[in-house]
Design an enzyme around this catalytic site. Structure first.
Site, PDB file in Angstrom:
ATOM      1  N   ASN A  14      -7.684 -10.209  -1.151  1.00  0.00           N
ATOM      2  CA  ASN A  14      -6.537  -9.623  -0.841  1.00  0.00           C
ATOM      3  C   ASN A  14      -6.779 -10.050   0.829  1.00  0.00           C
ATOM      4  OD1 ASN A  14      -5.975  -7.913  -3.348  1.00  0.00           O
ATOM      5  ND2 ASN A  14      -6.511  -6.191  -2.394  1.00  0.00           N
TER       6      ASN A  14
ATOM      7  N   ASP B 193      -5.069  -9.008   4.062  1.00  0.00           N
ATOM      8  CA  ASP B 193      -3.853  -8.552   5.296  1.00  0.00           C
ATOM      9  C   ASP B 193      -3.866  -8.797   6.532  1.00  0.00           C
ATOM     10  OD1 ASP B 193      -1.879  -7.137   6.388  1.00  0.00           O
ATOM     11  OD2 ASP B 193      -2.496  -5.126   5.438  1.00  0.00           O
TER      12      ASP B 193
ATOM     13  N   GLU C 294     -11.192   0.201  -9.645  1.00  0.00           N
ATOM     14  CA  GLU C 294     -12.408  -0.507  -8.580  1.00  0.00           C
ATOM     15  C   GLU C 294     -13.766   0.430  -8.377  1.00  0.00           C
ATOM     16  OE1 GLU C 294     -11.148  -0.961  -4.429  1.00  0.00           O
ATOM     17  OE2 GLU C 294     -13.323   0.438  -3.148  1.00  0.00           O
TER      18      GLU C 294
ATOM     19  N   ASP D 136      -0.797  -1.218  -4.203  1.00  0.00           N
ATOM     20  CA  ASP D 136      -2.358  -2.000  -3.388  1.00  0.00           C
ATOM     21  C   ASP D 136      -2.904  -0.151  -3.613  1.00  0.00           C
ATOM     22  OD1 ASP D 136      -4.720  -2.985  -2.810  1.00  0.00           O
ATOM     23  OD2 ASP D 136      -3.418  -2.852  -0.530  1.00  0.00           O
TER      24      ASP D 136
ATOM     25  N   SER E 210       1.007  -1.194  -0.091  1.00  0.00           N
ATOM     26  CA  SER E 210       0.073   0.285   0.210  1.00  0.00           C
ATOM     27  C   SER E 210       1.134   1.256  -0.077  1.00  0.00           C
ATOM     28  CB  SER E 210      -0.756   0.255   0.970  1.00  0.00           C
ATOM     29  OG  SER E 210       0.183  -0.221   2.462  1.00  0.00           O
TER      30      SER E 210
ATOM     31  N   SER F 100     -10.788  -8.962   2.254  1.00  0.00           N
ATOM     32  CA  SER F 100     -11.179 -11.047   2.318  1.00  0.00           C
ATOM     33  C   SER F 100     -10.175 -11.639   3.504  1.00  0.00           C
ATOM     34  CB  SER F 100     -11.076 -11.301   1.278  1.00  0.00           C
ATOM     35  OG  SER F 100     -12.381 -10.543   0.112  1.00  0.00           O
TER      36      SER F 100
HETATM   37 ZN   LIG Z   1      -8.738  -3.147  -0.485  1.00  0.00          ZN
END
Ligand SMILES: [Zn+2]
Length: 349
Positions: A266, A268, A142, A83, A50, A225
């Site tokens: 994704n 994290d 997105e 990201d 990110s 997710s």
């Molecule tokens: Zn995201």
């Protein structure tokens, strides 16, 4: 193996009918955990950073760590992905640094907080696609807005506030030429996604399936997710943590997504929980310890375990040796001569 294009990695995943986990990194130990898990399960992998991660680690450190991974694990295809790029400039700087894929999150304005209009999103995403494809770099866009905030990025609020409209998803894919499309189906960033095990009223798998029906060849991406498993929450809390009860996206729902066009998932939070739980356990049980390796090693192992499990559950395990990497220069040629199509196949309603 040189870093590979995320487009190639996702095209191969579509051929094989599996999903690929995209794991966030900030430091060396996380990269090591992912690579050991990839080696253990023979998985192709997406490593993503990110804006916050790039700031934390500094670009050059991060890039060379991932380069080291590609040298040490020549048998593993690795795509390096930005990201949630918030602007053309962020994506451009990632491409200049050597990332093979970028996400232009034009669902939000450049402040990373305020929802953007559809036209603004199309415009900035198209601009990134033009720039990136000329250089052989993959683009994820997105449409719709995810819930929550992570690394200072996000509109906040519930995941249900801006669910993706399938018609808009089709128009967005057609007008931008993105390689992969992140959609909003009720998930949120961070640990606090759902207040109970999610059902169809909060996790809109029906919307995902409707979008896949209209865009059968478009690689869909699930954000927010992590599954936030109870056992990882328990370890954190058992050793002095104070997490509130929370639920993530059940693995079986992700697997349903994978059967319906999801190619990138994704993750994290699950890794953050695994690391923190392992560190807490060592420091709680052995307060006399002060060598960082005493807790970083178990932390790295705990993350490797979660990543390897997800790789198996997403189906990418065993696929590392399926293909030879196409050079980024050849990918750029493919975009130019049209052999690498960016025009989505759109099915009738
Ligand atoms: Zn995201």
């Amino acid at each position: 193996m040189p870093l590979v294009s995320m487009r190639q990695l996702l095209d191969e995943a579509a051929k094989g009918g599996y999903g690929v986990g995209a794991f966030n990194v900030n430091d060396m130990e996380q990269i090591q955990a992912i690579m050991e898990a990839a080696k253990e399960t023979k998985s192709p992998v997406i490593i993503q950073a990110s804006r916050g991660a790039r700031q934390f680690a500094q670009d050059r450190y991060l890039f060379h760590l991932i380069l080291a991974a590609s040298e040490l694990y020549p048998e593993i295809p690795i795509a390096m992905h930005q990201d949630h790029g918030n602007s053309f400039e962020t994506c451009k700087s990632a491409i200049e640094l050597g990332f093979t894929s970028v996400m232009m999150d034009g669902s939000l304005k450049a402040d990373g907080k305020t929802p953007a209009s559809f036209e603004e999103n199309v415009e900035v995403t198209r601009k990134v696609v033009d720039y990136a494809h000329e250089r052989g770099v993959t683009v994820e866009g997105e449409i719709g807005v995810l819930g929550g905030v992570e690394d200072g990025h996000g509109a906040g609020g519930s995941g249900l506030d801006h669910i993706t409209d399938p018609d808009q998803a089709v128009e967005f894919a057609e007008r931008t030429g993105v390689d992969a499309l992140a959609i909003a189906i009720g998930t949120s960033h961070g640990a606090y996604k759902f207040t109970k095990k999610p059902d169809g009223s909060v996790l809109k798998m029906d919307v995902l399936i409707a979008i896949h029906k209209r865009l059968p060849n478009t690689h869909l991406v699930m954000h927010g997710s992590s599954s936030v498993p109870q056992d990882l929450q328990d370890i954190v809390n058992q050793y002095g943590g104070k997490l509130k009860p929370t639920w993530g996206v059940p693995v079986e729902e992700i697997q349903l997504g994978i059967r319906n066009g999801v190619r990138k998932i994704n993750v994290d939070t699950d890794n953050r929980l695994a690391i923190t739980g392992a560190i807490r356990k060592v420091l709680w049980e052995s307060p006399e310890k002060f060598d960082p390796r005493d807790y970083m090693k178990p932390a790295r192992e705990a993350m490797q375990k979660v990543v390897a499990l997800r790789m198996t559950q997403f189906g990418q395990a065993g696929h590392a040796g399926d293909y030879q990497p196409v050079s980024i220069a050849d990918i750029a040629k493919g975009y130019k001569d049209g052999s690498l199509s960016t025009r989505p196949l759109v099915a009738a309603k």
